[in-house]
Design a protein around this motif. Structure first.
Motif, mmCIF file in Angstrom:
data_model
loop_
_atom_site.group_PDB
_atom_site.id
_atom_site.type_symbol
_atom_site.label_atom_id
_atom_site.label_comp_id
_atom_site.label_asym_id
_atom_site.label_seq_id
_atom_site.Cartn_x
_atom_site.Cartn_y
_atom_site.Cartn_z
ATOM 1 N N PRO A 137 5.960 1.861 8.777
ATOM 2 C CA PRO A 137 4.661 0.975 8.346
ATOM 3 C C PRO A 137 3.803 0.951 9.614
ATOM 4 C CG PRO A 137 6.577 -0.237 9.191
ATOM 5 C CD PRO A 137 7.083 1.027 9.120
ATOM 6 N N LYS A 138 2.429 0.805 9.152
ATOM 7 C CA LYS A 138 1.423 0.887 10.077
ATOM 8 C C LYS A 138 1.741 -0.461 10.831
ATOM 9 C CE LYS A 138 -1.155 4.206 8.334
ATOM 10 N NZ LYS A 138 -0.075 4.765 7.189
ATOM 11 N N PHE A 170 8.167 4.445 0.596
ATOM 12 C CA PHE A 170 8.072 5.544 1.190
ATOM 13 C C PHE A 170 7.309 5.362 2.646
ATOM 14 C CE2 PHE A 170 6.846 9.561 3.157
ATOM 15 C CZ PHE A 170 8.257 10.355 3.244
ATOM 16 N N GLU A 171 6.116 4.356 2.277
ATOM 17 C CA GLU A 171 5.103 3.929 3.526
ATOM 18 C C GLU A 171 5.835 3.064 4.339
ATOM 19 O OE1 GLU A 171 1.692 3.379 5.621
ATOM 20 O OE2 GLU A 171 2.356 5.050 4.299
ATOM 21 N N THR A 200 0.827 -1.143 -0.153
ATOM 22 C CA THR A 200 0.024 0.068 -0.091
ATOM 23 C C THR A 200 0.805 1.183 -0.042
ATOM 24 O OG1 THR A 200 -1.885 -1.060 1.105
ATOM 25 C CG2 THR A 200 -1.799 1.319 1.351
ATOM 26 N N PRO A 201 0.723 2.236 -0.979
ATOM 27 C CA PRO A 201 1.780 3.364 -1.003
ATOM 28 C C PRO A 201 1.324 4.313 -0.120
ATOM 29 C CG PRO A 201 -0.123 3.367 -2.706
ATOM 30 C CD PRO A 201 -0.057 2.049 -2.039
ATOM 31 N N PHE A 217 13.285 -3.654 -2.222
ATOM 32 C CA PHE A 217 12.603 -3.974 -3.408
ATOM 33 C C PHE A 217 12.086 -2.837 -4.068
ATOM 34 C CE2 PHE A 217 9.962 -7.566 -5.663
ATOM 35 C CZ PHE A 217 10.429 -7.246 -6.744
ATOM 36 N N THR A 218 11.197 -2.257 -3.313
ATOM 37 C CA THR A 218 10.179 -1.256 -3.916
ATOM 38 C C THR A 218 10.956 -0.063 -4.360
ATOM 39 O OG1 THR A 218 9.496 -0.714 -1.740
ATOM 40 C CG2 THR A 218 8.102 -1.870 -3.042
ATOM 41 N N ILE A 219 11.966 0.359 -3.307
ATOM 42 C CA ILE A 219 12.787 1.716 -3.782
ATOM 43 C C ILE A 219 13.524 1.304 -4.910
ATOM 44 C CG2 ILE A 219 14.584 1.077 -2.129
ATOM 45 C CD1 ILE A 219 13.090 4.705 -3.153
#
Length: 310
Positions: free
Chosen positions: A246-247, A241-242, A57-58, A265-267
């Motif tokens: 994290p939540k 960034f999220e 989730t972004p 991985f995402t960055i």
């Protein structure tokens, strides 16, 4: 017989249908529609997304891209209403046709499905939005291809303003819906109470899917589709960034190592997609410039007056 009497009324009907569908979708999105006006305070997209937080989730800032999408499509809708040249342009009458109406209706229906946490139904409507946008972008791509083929024998010009006004908003919308579709699938896994392992598998598959779509848009098509790949880079950046903070649902579900791995991985994926998109843009424009130069030299050698325009 006058020109006005022979003109097909379809573009006028199409422009009105698009305007009405866009208005309905906008009202529903901003809480004034036939469904959203009855939503409670905890049925907004942000609240539902937080309840079904996924590891991809972004951050909320990512969703600000909707402002650009709605503004771009509003400009397009207004242009085709008030400008006959835009209203009868092939990008609209052959490219968009009534598929934008389908997009707006499906998006309007998606809102209550998501708000009432019917995640399977929301995924179905999201699929409908995605397929309709693919039809628009594909048909517009074919329209441009046809025009460019005509330019090989004529001096037809394609003003860039038509791209930004009649084509770019739909490419931007498609790019974001591809990311939103991946997110919706991951939300569906949580709604079906998938464990952490299943969530990780689906999340990795989703990210690989975004990378594959970006690759196809840049290298498979003869003319690269930069907008879709840039939106993928945007989405994956805000996913990373999220994960910096994290939540609680994420920290309760996944280990610190898993969260860090997804962050990296995402960055990395965001940086790679953005970099490759820029490289592809440079390479493609260099290649086009070189071909135009050769074409100009050949044209002068044959005593022609035609200079190719792309």
């Amino acid at each position: 017989m006058t020109e006005s009497s022979t003109r097909c009324p379809t573009p006028i009907i199409l422009s009105i249908a698009n305007a009405l569908a866009y208005t309905l979708n906008s009202l529903e999105t901003f809480g004034c529609g036939p469904f959203s006006h009855a939503f409670s305070s905890n049925q907004d997209n942000a609240s539902i997304s937080q309840k079904y937080q996924t590891i991809i989730t972004p951050h909320g800032i990512a969703f600000s891209i909707w402002a650009l999408i709605f503004l771009g499509e509003a400009a397009c809708v207004v242009a085709v209403i008030f400008s006959e040249r835009c209203r009868t342009h092939p990008l609209m009458v052959e490219g968009v046709t009534y598929w934008f109406v389908a997009v707006c209706l499906a998006q309007t229906a998606w809102s209550p499905a998501f708000a009432y946490e019917s995640m399977l139904l929301s995924a179905v409507f999201m699929t409908c939005i995605l397929l309709a946008l693919i039809m628009i972008v594909t048909r517009q791509y074919n329209v441009v291809t046809k025009v460019l083929e005509m330019e090989s024998t004529t001096n037809t010009l394609i003003p860039s303003s038509y791209y930004w006004l009649l084509q770019f908003p739909f490419e931007l919308h498609l790019g974001w819906i591809i990311a939103a579709f991946a997110l919706n699938v991951n939300i569906l896994v949580i709604a079906w109470e998938g464990n952490a392992t299943i969530q990780k598998i689906v999340a990795v598959a989703s990210l690989i899917g975004l990378a594959a779509v970006s690759y196809a848009c840049l290298w498979v098509f003869e003319r690269p589709q930069y907008t879709v790949s840039f939106v993928a880079a945007w989405a994956t950046f805000w996913m990373s960034f999220e994960l910096r903070n994290p939540k609680q649902l994420i920290t309760d579900t996944f280990s610190d190592q898993t969260i860090h791995s997804f962050f990296m991985f995402t960055i990395s994926l965001s940086g790679i997609i953005a970099s490759v998109t820029v490289i592809r843009w440079i390479y493609y424009n260099y290649d086009v410039s070189k071909r135009k130069t050769y074409s100009s030299v050949d044209n002068r050698a044959n005593g022609g007056s035609y200079v190719q325009s792309v």
